[in-house]
Write a protein that holds these residues in place. Structure first.
Motif, PDB file in Angstrom:
ATOM      1  N   PHE A  28      36.027  54.552 -13.555  1.00  0.00           N
ATOM      2  CA  PHE A  28      35.759  54.844 -14.959  1.00  0.00           C
ATOM      3  C   PHE A  28      34.269  55.038 -15.196  1.00  0.00           C
ATOM      4  CE2 PHE A  28      40.016  53.449 -16.394  1.00  0.00           C
ATOM      5  CZ  PHE A  28      40.241  54.456 -17.331  1.00  0.00           C
ATOM      6  N   ASP A  29      33.458  54.348 -14.404  1.00  0.00           N
ATOM      7  CA  ASP A  29      32.012  54.477 -14.565  1.00  0.00           C
ATOM      8  C   ASP A  29      31.517  55.856 -14.168  1.00  0.00           C
ATOM      9  OD1 ASP A  29      31.835  51.907 -15.474  1.00  0.00           O
ATOM     10  OD2 ASP A  29      31.354  51.040 -13.510  1.00  0.00           O
ATOM     11  N   ARG A  30      32.333  56.569 -13.416  1.00  0.00           N
ATOM     12  CA  ARG A  30      31.930  57.904 -12.972  1.00  0.00           C
ATOM     13  C   ARG A  30      32.283  58.977 -13.992  1.00  0.00           C
ATOM     14  NH1 ARG A  30      34.289  58.438  -6.960  1.00  0.00           N
ATOM     15  NH2 ARG A  30      32.957  60.291  -7.020  1.00  0.00           N
ATOM     16  N   ILE A  31      33.072  58.615 -15.003  1.00  0.00           N
ATOM     17  CA  ILE A  31      33.430  59.571 -16.048  1.00  0.00           C
ATOM     18  C   ILE A  31      32.282  59.688 -17.037  1.00  0.00           C
ATOM     19  CG2 ILE A  31      35.052  60.111 -17.901  1.00  0.00           C
ATOM     20  CD1 ILE A  31      37.146  58.480 -16.443  1.00  0.00           C
ATOM     21  N   PRO A  32      31.802  60.885 -17.312  1.00  0.00           N
ATOM     22  CA  PRO A  32      30.678  61.029 -18.257  1.00  0.00           C
ATOM     23  C   PRO A  32      31.095  60.666 -19.679  1.00  0.00           C
ATOM     24  CG  PRO A  32      31.536  63.181 -17.615  1.00  0.00           C
ATOM     25  CD  PRO A  32      32.219  62.178 -16.740  1.00  0.00           C
ATOM     26  N   ASP A  33      30.127  60.246 -20.471  1.00  0.00           N
ATOM     27  CA  ASP A  33      30.393  59.867 -21.858  1.00  0.00           C
ATOM     28  C   ASP A  33      31.011  61.011 -22.656  1.00  0.00           C
ATOM     29  OD1 ASP A  33      29.364  57.421 -21.255  1.00  0.00           O
ATOM     30  OD2 ASP A  33      27.482  57.684 -22.359  1.00  0.00           O
ATOM     31  N   SER A  34      30.562  62.223 -22.389  1.00  0.00           N
ATOM     32  CA  SER A  34      31.073  63.366 -23.137  1.00  0.00           C
ATOM     33  C   SER A  34      32.575  63.550 -22.932  1.00  0.00           C
ATOM     34  CB  SER A  34      30.332  64.643 -22.732  1.00  0.00           C
ATOM     35  OG  SER A  34      30.469  64.874 -21.323  1.00  0.00           O
ATOM     36  N   VAL A  54      37.688  46.953 -27.514  1.00  0.00           N
ATOM     37  CA  VAL A  54      37.640  45.647 -26.862  1.00  0.00           C
ATOM     38  C   VAL A  54      37.864  45.742 -25.361  1.00  0.00           C
ATOM     39  CG1 VAL A  54      38.389  44.482 -28.962  1.00  0.00           C
ATOM     40  CG2 VAL A  54      40.106  45.235 -27.309  1.00  0.00           C
ATOM     41  N   VAL A  55      38.012  46.955 -24.832  1.00  0.00           N
ATOM     42  CA  VAL A  55      38.218  47.126 -23.393  1.00  0.00           C
ATOM     43  C   VAL A  55      36.931  46.853 -22.625  1.00  0.00           C
ATOM     44  CG1 VAL A  55      38.746  48.815 -21.586  1.00  0.00           C
ATOM     45  CG2 VAL A  55      40.137  48.730 -23.667  1.00  0.00           C
ATOM     46  N   SER A  56      35.832  47.407 -23.112  1.00  0.00           N
ATOM     47  CA  SER A  56      34.562  47.243 -22.407  1.00  0.00           C
ATOM     48  C   SER A  56      33.421  47.497 -23.386  1.00  0.00           C
ATOM     49  CB  SER A  56      34.450  48.224 -21.228  1.00  0.00           C
ATOM     50  OG  SER A  56      34.384  49.557 -21.702  1.00  0.00           O
ATOM     51  N   ARG A  57      32.232  47.086 -22.970  1.00  0.00           N
ATOM     52  CA  ARG A  57      31.058  47.323 -23.806  1.00  0.00           C
ATOM     53  C   ARG A  57      30.781  48.807 -23.945  1.00  0.00           C
ATOM     54  NH1 ARG A  57      26.637  42.749 -21.837  1.00  0.00           N
ATOM     55  NH2 ARG A  57      27.848  40.904 -22.514  1.00  0.00           N
ATOM     56  N   ARG A  58      31.054  49.540 -22.866  1.00  0.00           N
ATOM     57  CA  ARG A  58      30.819  50.978 -22.918  1.00  0.00           C
ATOM     58  C   ARG A  58      31.725  51.639 -23.945  1.00  0.00           C
ATOM     59  NH1 ARG A  58      32.111  55.456 -18.248  1.00  0.00           N
ATOM     60  NH2 ARG A  58      30.828  57.149 -19.095  1.00  0.00           N
ATOM     61  N   PHE A  59      33.007  51.307 -23.929  1.00  0.00           N
ATOM     62  CA  PHE A  59      33.937  51.855 -24.908  1.00  0.00           C
ATOM     63  C   PHE A  59      33.512  51.456 -26.317  1.00  0.00           C
ATOM     64  CE2 PHE A  59      38.089  52.692 -22.342  1.00  0.00           C
ATOM     65  CZ  PHE A  59      37.364  53.422 -21.422  1.00  0.00           C
ATOM     66  N   HIS A  60      33.074  50.222 -26.457  1.00  0.00           N
ATOM     67  CA  HIS A  60      32.671  49.723 -27.767  1.00  0.00           C
ATOM     68  C   HIS A  60      31.485  50.509 -28.319  1.00  0.00           C
ATOM     69  CE1 HIS A  60      31.096  46.930 -30.830  1.00  0.00           C
ATOM     70  NE2 HIS A  60      32.331  46.462 -30.887  1.00  0.00           N
ATOM     71  N   SER A  61      30.623  50.971 -27.440  1.00  0.00           N
ATOM     72  CA  SER A  61      29.462  51.739 -27.881  1.00  0.00           C
ATOM     73  C   SER A  61      29.792  53.206 -28.134  1.00  0.00           C
ATOM     74  CB  SER A  61      28.346  51.639 -26.835  1.00  0.00           C
ATOM     75  OG  SER A  61      28.728  52.275 -25.620  1.00  0.00           O
ATOM     76  N   LEU A  62      30.874  53.720 -27.509  1.00  0.00           N
ATOM     77  CA  LEU A  62      31.218  55.135 -27.649  1.00  0.00           C
ATOM     78  C   LEU A  62      32.131  55.412 -28.839  1.00  0.00           C
ATOM     79  CD1 LEU A  62      31.822  56.227 -23.928  1.00  0.00           C
ATOM     80  CD2 LEU A  62      29.902  56.848 -25.416  1.00  0.00           C
ATOM     81  N   VAL A  63      33.037  54.487 -29.136  1.00  0.00           N
ATOM     82  CA  VAL A  63      34.011  54.738 -30.208  1.00  0.00           C
ATOM     83  C   VAL A  63      33.346  55.060 -31.547  1.00  0.00           C
ATOM     84  CG1 VAL A  63      35.798  53.645 -31.625  1.00  0.00           C
ATOM     85  CG2 VAL A  63      35.933  53.521 -29.136  1.00  0.00           C
ATOM     86  N   PRO A  64      32.256  54.401 -31.945  1.00  0.00           N
ATOM     87  CA  PRO A  64      31.622  54.765 -33.216  1.00  0.00           C
ATOM     88  C   PRO A  64      31.126  56.204 -33.289  1.00  0.00           C
ATOM     89  CG  PRO A  64      30.880  52.596 -32.515  1.00  0.00           C
ATOM     90  CD  PRO A  64      31.642  53.179 -31.367  1.00  0.00           C
ATOM     91  N   GLN A  65      31.066  56.895 -32.145  1.00  0.00           N
ATOM     92  CA  GLN A  65      30.609  58.284 -32.126  1.00  0.00           C
ATOM     93  C   GLN A  65      31.758  59.286 -32.264  1.00  0.00           C
ATOM     94  OE1 GLN A  65      27.853  59.044 -28.804  1.00  0.00           O
ATOM     95  NE2 GLN A  65      27.629  56.823 -28.551  1.00  0.00           N
TER      96      GLN A  65
END
Length: 396
Positions: A28-34, A54-65
């Motif tokens: 999952f870390d290899r998937i780009p944010d876009s 609530v899955v991960s900090r990365r998801f938590h930071s992306l969902v608001p976008q």
């Protein structure tokens, strides 16, 4: 003395060799944010996005976008769910509030909270136009135990407060506000800026389909003809019986009820529009498909810069003086064989707008014929070819 080459080393079948060590990789870390944002935009549903948070900090930071968000309202809270002080004040809010209580009288059902996404408010203006109490909103998207044996309800404004980049927002009510009898057709679409821009209403006293499940004709009196067959020597005029048997009165009730429902929805959207400056399109509809309120970017910006003309007592936007066009067909058979009896189409615009647009408005009725999806688009297209009747209505 014989020697063994390296490729001739003796094998020991019972010996266990350790597996070679490779550092574990989270793919999952290899998937780009876009790409993740594309997936989240396809998901859309605000509760599912809340769970993703609530899955991960990365998801938590992306969902608001996320730019495309869908909010499905679970229930509409009645006055009984408010505290006694607010309930007593609601009694003096006028007849429309009582109507709102009747059509919005659902009982809130607790559901799973969407986790950390319903966290602290982003700012003090997160609920412009609303009380600080979450239960003050008549719409509830989610609910959770408040820790004291009570239930805290989340309004759409609260649920959306942590989204920063919303462009397309769709809010879906659990059902339409207007209770109609079985077999009756009533649909409306309204476009709003700071006030009503236009509204189109399609109704029919009864709807018949060409065949029943057992293969028999549902209604023999509706058979025959194709396309624009309206029966008998119909010349496009409204028959005298329409005025004497309550037909006109019923259509007036449909029109006023639809306008009130549309203006009430528009009023509820004000805090969301004020909070989210990035919105390009906003749709407020219902699961029944009865009514749809649309706002595009220009209309959204108009509401932000121009004061809303609202009735605080009835919790709705005031409707200006209106010009209305009405088309009627006693019998309208659509291309797919569905028959509408007492088919009525009403096109509404503010009197001021109709005066400024003049002849152009009279000839261009594309906004009327394209207001609905099929098969109702065909019905609207067929009706506007008939004789037009003009009406006027004062503001209310």
């Amino acid at each position: 003395m014989c020697s063994l080459r390296s490729d001739q080393q003796p094998s020991y079948p019972n010996r266990i060799y350790p597996e070679p060590y490779f550092p574990q990789i989270d793919h999952f870390d290899r998937i780009p944010d876009s790409l993740l944002l594309l997936v989240f935009n396809k998901i859309g549903d605000v509760k599912a996005l809340g769970r993703c948070c609530v899955v991960s900090r990365r998801f938590h930071s992306l969902v608001p976008q996320v730019e495309n968000v869908v909010v499905r309202v679970d229930c509409v809270i009645s006055d009984d769910d408010s505290n006694s002080a607010s309930a007593s004040s609601d009694k003096s809010r006028g007849p429309f509030w009582n109507l709102l209580r009747l059509v919005f009288g659902g009982i809130a059902k607790p559901i799973q909270t969407i986790g950390q996404f319903l966290g602290p408010k982003r700012g003090s203006n997160a609920n412009l136009g609303n009380s600080s109490s979450s239960s003050s909103s008549p719409l509830a998207v989610g609910s959770e135990d408040d820790g004291d044996g009570g239930v805290t309800h989340h309004s759409p404004t609260q649920v959306l407060k942590n989204f920063n980049e919303i462009r397309l927002l769709r809010i879906e009510l659990p059902s339409g506000e207007l209770g109609i009898e079985d077999g009756v057709l009533l649909k409306w679409r309204a476009d709003f800026g700071s006030t009503l821009d236009n509204c189109v209403i399609l109704g029919a006293s009864s709807v018949f389909y060409p065949k029943s499940q057992d293969g028999g004709v549902v209604d023999a009196s509706c058979g025959g003809g194709g396309g624009n067959n309206n029966g008998g020597d119909d010349n496009g005029s409204i028959p005298d019986s329409f005025y004497t048997n309550g037909g006109l009165k019923l259509r007036v009730v449909w029109t006023i009820s639809s306008l009130i429902a549309a203006s009430a929805r528009h009023y509820l959207l004000q805090p969301i529009i004020s909070e989210h400056k990035t919105l390009d399109n906003l749709v407020l509809t219902d699961a029944d498909g009865q009514g749809v309120l649309y706002m595009n970017r220009d209309q959204l910006e108009e509401l932000r810069v121009k004061p809303l003309s609202a009735s605080s007592a009835s919790k709705r936007t005031l409707v200006p003086a209106l010009n209305m066009r009405l088309w009627y067909a006693p019998h309208l058979e659509l291309p797919d064989g569905v028959v509408l009896k007492g088919a009525t189409l009403v096109a509404i615009r503010p009197s001021e707008m109709s005066t400024t647009t003049g002849k152009k408005e009279g000839s261009d009725l594309s906004w009327v014929s394209t207001a609905f999806e099929e098969p109702y688009r065909s019905a609207a297209t067929m009706l506007i070819k008939r004789r037009t009747y003009c009406l006027e209505m004062n503001s209310f």
